[in-house]
Design an enzyme around this catalytic site. Structure first.
Site, PDB file in Angstrom:
ATOM      1  N   SER A 157      45.312   1.567  22.311  1.00  0.00           N
ATOM      2  CA  SER A 157      45.726   2.566  21.323  1.00  0.00           C
ATOM      3  C   SER A 157      44.517   3.343  20.816  1.00  0.00           C
ATOM      4  CB  SER A 157      46.500   1.879  20.191  1.00  0.00           C
ATOM      5  OG  SER A 157      47.276   2.810  19.478  1.00  0.00           O
ATOM      6  N   ASP A 169      52.308   2.493  24.165  1.00  0.00           N
ATOM      7  CA  ASP A 169      51.137   1.877  23.541  1.00  0.00           C
ATOM      8  C   ASP A 169      50.898   0.444  24.034  1.00  0.00           C
ATOM      9  OD1 ASP A 169      49.403   0.631  21.483  1.00  0.00           O
ATOM     10  OD2 ASP A 169      49.768   2.483  20.372  1.00  0.00           O
TER      11      ASP A 169
END
Length: 314
Positions: free
Chosen positions: A77, A193
């Site tokens: 991320s 993610d």
């Protein structure tokens, strides 16, 4: 007389044997060349945490100032975003300058239509374009530091390690928070993610040959009493999911750095950059003794393992 002669001959033989020089000793073994001691391959693992990710910059700055070598960067991320910028130049000053220019509007292309007709509030095009503009090296293989971003295969729930191909696309996929960004089609997969499966991917660093892992966790403090809309629900649910898998994986770090005092920084609050950076630098400096101790222990163990066995005593 014969007996006396025999004794005399025997005495002469013994004297002659005793006067012989001793047998020469074998030559000593050649000296083993003494080179520099071995050094561990150190990985820096940067976890997810949205706006708190500015703390990663402070940690990197501290490690660079203390001359702690980093041989590999792995990020999930926002950790993939900060990690990619650093891997491109290996310069914490450039990293800090670039990050200070970053605003929420540079990354989040929110739109009502996206949420209604798509699979997220934001498309992610802005994020990818920003990375392309600010990281001149287009391919992961050509970065100055080995780098890997971690994403999640949305269809099958697998962890996906992105260590080749487009830097911008890898960062976009690794940062595609479910429900916030639309999933990313990349390398034949639909990706979101990486924090969904591994928000602090220490195992990836180990698999890529790291001897020591320094991991940075920015997922602390899940409390949020101000959830007022669907976006807030998505972000808070994601934060809970990320924090839970961090609890499982962070124990495998050789040194874990958890910047303090940033737990109340909101997911999209880009006004706290300096505060997060300072917290990261302080945490990085505090971790230096533990890092040096881990390096020394690793080196001592390798030197001991390589030393020749002592000769047997008689």
């Amino acid at each position: 007389m014969t007996r006396f002669a025999s004794l005399a001959a025997l005495l002469l033989a013994l004297l002659a044997f005793g006067c012989q020089p001793p047998a020469p000793l074998p030559p000593p073994p050649p000296p083993v060349p003494q080179g520099p001691p071995p050094t561990p391959r150190i990985a820096l693992v940067l976890g997810g945490g949205a706006a708190r990710g500015f703390a990663h910059i402070g940690v990197i700055r501290a490690l660079e100032q203390e001359k702690i070598p980093v041989d590999l960067v792995v990020g999930t991320s926002v950790g993939s975003l900060i990690g990619a910028i650093y891997a491109a130049d290996r310069n914490s000053f450039e990293l800090e300058w670039t990050a200070f220019q970053l605003e929420k509007e540079d990354l989040f292309d929110f739109g009502v239509l996206n949420a209604v007709t798509g699979m997220g509030f934001a498309k992610g095009d802005k994020l990818e374009a920003w990375v392309q503009k600010h990281i001149k090296t287009q391919d992961i293989e050509k970065l100055k530091l080995p780098f890997a971003a971690v994403a999640t295969d949305l269809n099958w729930g697998y962890k996906v390690v992105l260590d080749r191909g487009s830097v911008a696309k890898a960062v976009r996929a690794s940062s595609a928070i479910p429900g916030v960004f639309q999933p990313v089609a990349h390398q034949g997969k639909i990706l979101v993610d990486g924090g969904v499966v591994d928000n602090i991917p220490i195992s990836v660093a180990r698999a890529k040959g790291a001897d020591l892992v320094i991991a940075v966790d920015i997922s602390a403090n899940l409390g949020n009493p101000n959830i007022t809309n669907l976006l807030g629900v998505s972000l808070q649910a994601t934060n809970i999911m990320f924090a839970l898998n961090v609890e499982r994986s962070k124990k495998d770090a050789d040194v874990l750095i958890a910047p303090q005092g940033i737990g109340d920084v909101g997911t999209l609050d880009f006004t706290q950059k300096k505060r997060c950076m300072v917290a990261g630098m302080q945490a990085g400096q505090q971790a230096v003794p533990a890092i040096r101790k881990a390096i020394q222990a690793w080196t001592a163990a390798r030197v001991a393992a390589a030393a020749p066995a002592p000769a047997p005593t008689r």
